[in-house]
Design an enzyme around this catalytic site. Structure first.
Site, PDB file in Angstrom:
ATOM      1  N   SER A  35      19.062  14.871  47.373  1.00  0.00           N
ATOM      2  CA  SER A  35      17.665  14.497  47.164  1.00  0.00           C
ATOM      3  C   SER A  35      17.115  13.589  48.258  1.00  0.00           C
ATOM      4  CB  SER A  35      17.511  13.800  45.807  1.00  0.00           C
ATOM      5  OG  SER A  35      18.356  12.658  45.726  1.00  0.00           O
ATOM      6  N   GLY A  72      20.320  16.464  43.767  1.00  0.00           N
ATOM      7  CA  GLY A  72      21.429  16.432  42.823  1.00  0.00           C
ATOM      8  C   GLY A  72      22.714  17.037  43.345  1.00  0.00           C
ATOM      9  N   ASN A 101      25.858  11.499  45.187  1.00  0.00           N
ATOM     10  CA  ASN A 101      25.956  11.982  43.805  1.00  0.00           C
ATOM     11  C   ASN A 101      27.403  12.059  43.326  1.00  0.00           C
ATOM     12  OD1 ASN A 101      23.144  12.397  43.158  1.00  0.00           O
ATOM     13  ND2 ASN A 101      23.175  14.065  44.642  1.00  0.00           N
ATOM     14  N   ASP A 185      12.153   5.038  39.999  1.00  0.00           N
ATOM     15  CA  ASP A 185      13.502   5.172  39.455  1.00  0.00           C
ATOM     16  C   ASP A 185      14.497   4.219  40.116  1.00  0.00           C
ATOM     17  OD1 ASP A 185      13.935   6.281  41.956  1.00  0.00           O
ATOM     18  OD2 ASP A 185      14.260   8.318  41.227  1.00  0.00           O
ATOM     19  N   HIS A 188      15.582   6.563  44.517  1.00  0.00           N
ATOM     20  CA  HIS A 188      15.101   7.364  45.637  1.00  0.00           C
ATOM     21  C   HIS A 188      14.078   6.595  46.483  1.00  0.00           C
ATOM     22  CE1 HIS A 188      16.531  10.395  42.711  1.00  0.00           C
ATOM     23  NE2 HIS A 188      16.987  10.975  43.809  1.00  0.00           N
TER      24      HIS A 188
END
Length: 210
Positions: A35, A72, A101, A185, A188
């Site tokens: 991402s 992801g 991840n 969030d 990011h």
């Protein structure tokens, strides 16, 4: 004599320009990431890969960029799809930006290292130069885990003799007021952070795409 006439006739029958050298294929740069490279939560054209493409265009650099990043994705995911990407795009340079991840999911670091090694070797065997983009984990993951995670990128790069950006988010995640450079969030980076990300990557990448 007949042979000379045959050759002359054969050449004359070719379409105009057929005897000229074929135009060189522009270099291809393949980005295989997650991402952080896929513009997650960002307006199209504001992520570091898009900013790189714009910069190269301004510099009249003909390198074609293929962004094969998937939000992801893990190193296992990247490993499973790399062969097809190499065959399809035949890249001259491969940027591997994966691993975050893996850590977020608590996957074994030995597996991450093995996957990055395999991907690097596969790209090199396909004739591409490789740039590994490293990451670091937040302090709440523990100092030992964080150190082992961040150093595995250096370990792979050294073993495979490839280029390395030690920390993709230098100047972003390590700022005192870092939250202002992240999306809601807190994971990011925002669009405002991506010029800094590009500035972290470009000096190491530039020698590979000259």
């Amino acid at each position: 004599m007949y042979r000379r006439h045959f050759i002359r006739f054969s050449l004359a029958s070719l379409p105009i320009g057929a005897l000229a050298a074929s135009p060189a294929r522009p270099p291809v740069l393949l980005v295989v990431g997650d991402s952080l490279s896929a513009e997650y939560g960002l307006a199209r054209g504001t992520g570091w890969v898009a900013l790189l493409e714009k910069k190269l265009q301004e510099e009249k650099n003909p390198t074609k960029i293929v962004n094969a990043s998937i939000s992801g994705d893990t190193t296992s995911g990247g490993r499973s799809r790399l062969a097809a990407l190499l065959k399809t795009h035949q890249p001259d340079v491969v940027v591997i930006e994966l691993g975050s991840n893996d850590a977020l999911r608590g996957l074994p670091l030995s597996m991450t290292e093995d996957n990055l090694t395999h991907m690097t070797q596969a790209a090199q065997q396909a004739g591409a130069k490789v740039l590994l983009v490293g990451m670091q984990m937040p302090p709440n993951y523990g100092a030992d885990y964080g150190n082992r995670f961040s150093t595995l990128f250096e370990k792979v790069a050294k073993a495979q003799k490839t280029a390395l950006v030690p920390f993709m988010l230098k100047g972003v995640a390590d700022q005192k007021d870092a939250l202002k450079l992240f999306q809601a969030d807190r994971i990011h980076p925002s669009a405002a952070a991506h010029p800094t990300i590009l500035a972290n990557i470009l000096p190491t990448l530039r020698p590979l795409i000259k």
